[in-house]
Design a protein around this motif. Sequence first.
Motif, mmCIF file in Angstrom:
data_model
loop_
_atom_site.group_PDB
_atom_site.id
_atom_site.type_symbol
_atom_site.label_atom_id
_atom_site.label_comp_id
_atom_site.label_asym_id
_atom_site.label_seq_id
_atom_site.Cartn_x
_atom_site.Cartn_y
_atom_site.Cartn_z
ATOM 1 N N HIS A 310 0.838 -1.204 0.000
ATOM 2 C CA HIS A 310 0.000 0.000 0.000
ATOM 3 C C HIS A 310 0.875 1.257 0.000
ATOM 4 C CE1 HIS A 310 -3.384 2.659 1.113
ATOM 5 N NE2 HIS A 310 -2.473 3.264 1.851
ATOM 6 N N VAL A 311 1.855 1.258 0.894
ATOM 7 C CA VAL A 311 2.713 2.444 1.025
ATOM 8 C C VAL A 311 3.530 2.651 -0.259
ATOM 9 C CG1 VAL A 311 4.642 3.440 2.317
ATOM 10 C CG2 VAL A 311 2.784 2.281 3.545
ATOM 11 N N MET A 312 4.121 1.583 -0.755
ATOM 12 C CA MET A 312 4.945 1.700 -1.970
ATOM 13 C C MET A 312 4.105 2.139 -3.170
ATOM 14 S SD MET A 312 8.166 1.198 -1.504
ATOM 15 C CE MET A 312 8.918 0.635 -3.019
ATOM 16 N N ASP A 313 2.881 1.621 -3.225
ATOM 17 C CA ASP A 313 1.999 1.993 -4.333
ATOM 18 C C ASP A 313 1.733 3.505 -4.323
ATOM 19 O OD1 ASP A 313 0.060 1.321 -6.486
ATOM 20 O OD2 ASP A 313 -1.382 2.104 -5.018
ATOM 21 N N ARG A 314 1.471 4.048 -3.136
ATOM 22 C CA ARG A 314 1.255 5.498 -3.031
ATOM 23 C C ARG A 314 2.510 6.252 -3.465
ATOM 24 N NH1 ARG A 314 -2.930 7.595 0.193
ATOM 25 N NH2 ARG A 314 -4.697 6.201 0.031
ATOM 26 N N ARG A 317 3.173 6.343 -7.104
ATOM 27 C CA ARG A 317 2.289 7.280 -7.815
ATOM 28 C C ARG A 317 2.599 8.733 -7.446
ATOM 29 N NH1 ARG A 317 -3.376 6.106 -6.497
ATOM 30 N NH2 ARG A 317 -2.899 4.388 -5.123
ATOM 31 N N GLY A 318 3.637 8.929 -6.636
ATOM 32 C CA GLY A 318 4.013 10.290 -6.251
ATOM 33 C C GLY A 318 3.082 10.895 -5.218
ATOM 34 N N GLU A 319 2.381 10.011 -4.481
ATOM 35 C CA GLU A 319 1.427 10.510 -3.477
ATOM 36 C C GLU A 319 1.924 10.166 -2.077
ATOM 37 O OE1 GLU A 319 -2.264 8.564 -4.322
ATOM 38 O OE2 GLU A 319 -2.345 9.336 -6.378
ATOM 39 N N PRO A 320 1.513 10.940 -1.077
ATOM 40 C CA PRO A 320 1.844 10.545 0.308
ATOM 41 C C PRO A 320 1.047 9.308 0.713
ATOM 42 C CG PRO A 320 0.477 12.534 0.296
ATOM 43 C CD PRO A 320 0.753 12.188 -1.143
#
Length: 330
Positions: A310-314, A317-320
């Motif tokens: 989940h964290v890596m996916d965010r 995508r350049g998102e926090p």
Amino acid sequence: MRLPADRGPITAHLFPALAGPPGEPVSLPSPAGPSLHDGDLQLALFACYELHYRGFEEVDERWEWDPGLLRARAELERHLDDALAEAVPRPRPVPPGEVRRALAGLCADGDGPFSRHLRRAATLDQFREFVAHRSIYHLKEADPHSWAIPRLHGRAKAALVEIQADEYGGGRPERMHSELFRATMRGLGLDDAYGAYVDRVPGITLAVSNVMSLFGLHRRRRGALAGHLAALEMTSSLPNRRYAAGLRRLGGDAAAALFYDEHVQADAVHEQVAAHDLCGGLAAAEPALTGDILYGAACALTVDRLWAEHVMDRWERGEPSLEPAGHLVA
Ligand SMILES: [Fe+2]
Ligand SMILES: [Fe+2]
């Protein structure tokens, strides 16, 4: 700690009830379904469990054993259990004498990509996010597994107490792992108050803690709890070495990195004690728990992997990976 903001229909019913007197019936809307990512479900369960840890300033302490709340909590737990059953394949059964080897097999994959990213490439903001997520557990580090102590005996109990004594600093409050983690948080300019980031983390981060509490608060889950702890210890040393290196790369000082340095050393020992004496001892004493021990380990590994994804996916995508303050996630 104060009650967090509600983030969906379940918490919107639960939190106002908790702010009032206990004894009233508690009726909560049904969760949308079993999900480790449902922030409303996971936050509601997290709050119910927190009554057994440090509680909330504005919540009457008698709520902890309120029968109506416990009934409502059981329904939430059923959804967490179902979500685990969907996400976590049951490990192949083994004889009690092979539990250690089976645990090593389950833990062999580790969390490579996530800790390598923190070691080599994460930005300071990403490292701070990582620490904020982890604060949900590390500020109560070891507490969920301590529930097992009175439920074990003999070799398994002695092993668990040996591990927990280290986690709690061996009699030195400043060496408690939760305190070392607070120093890491301060070094990164984060709020080190207990529960400060509960409102900012997504459901999967809360699920990481909820799984430990689910296993910890039900005596019948003691096998899963032992396996869960073993999985944490057996997958800790190498990632913590990478986290320490990543933090130093980003300018962290010795005090900030001590939490990770400490785990490189301590968990190299703890993993042996947890696998051999805690889980091996428990499986020998109660062979019927062997399957649960492995399932608990598999749950720890799967939920942690889902969290890291989940964290890596965010981040990819350049998102926090944290929610903005006040933003309600489902
Ligand atoms: Fe620790
Ligand atoms: Fe440990």
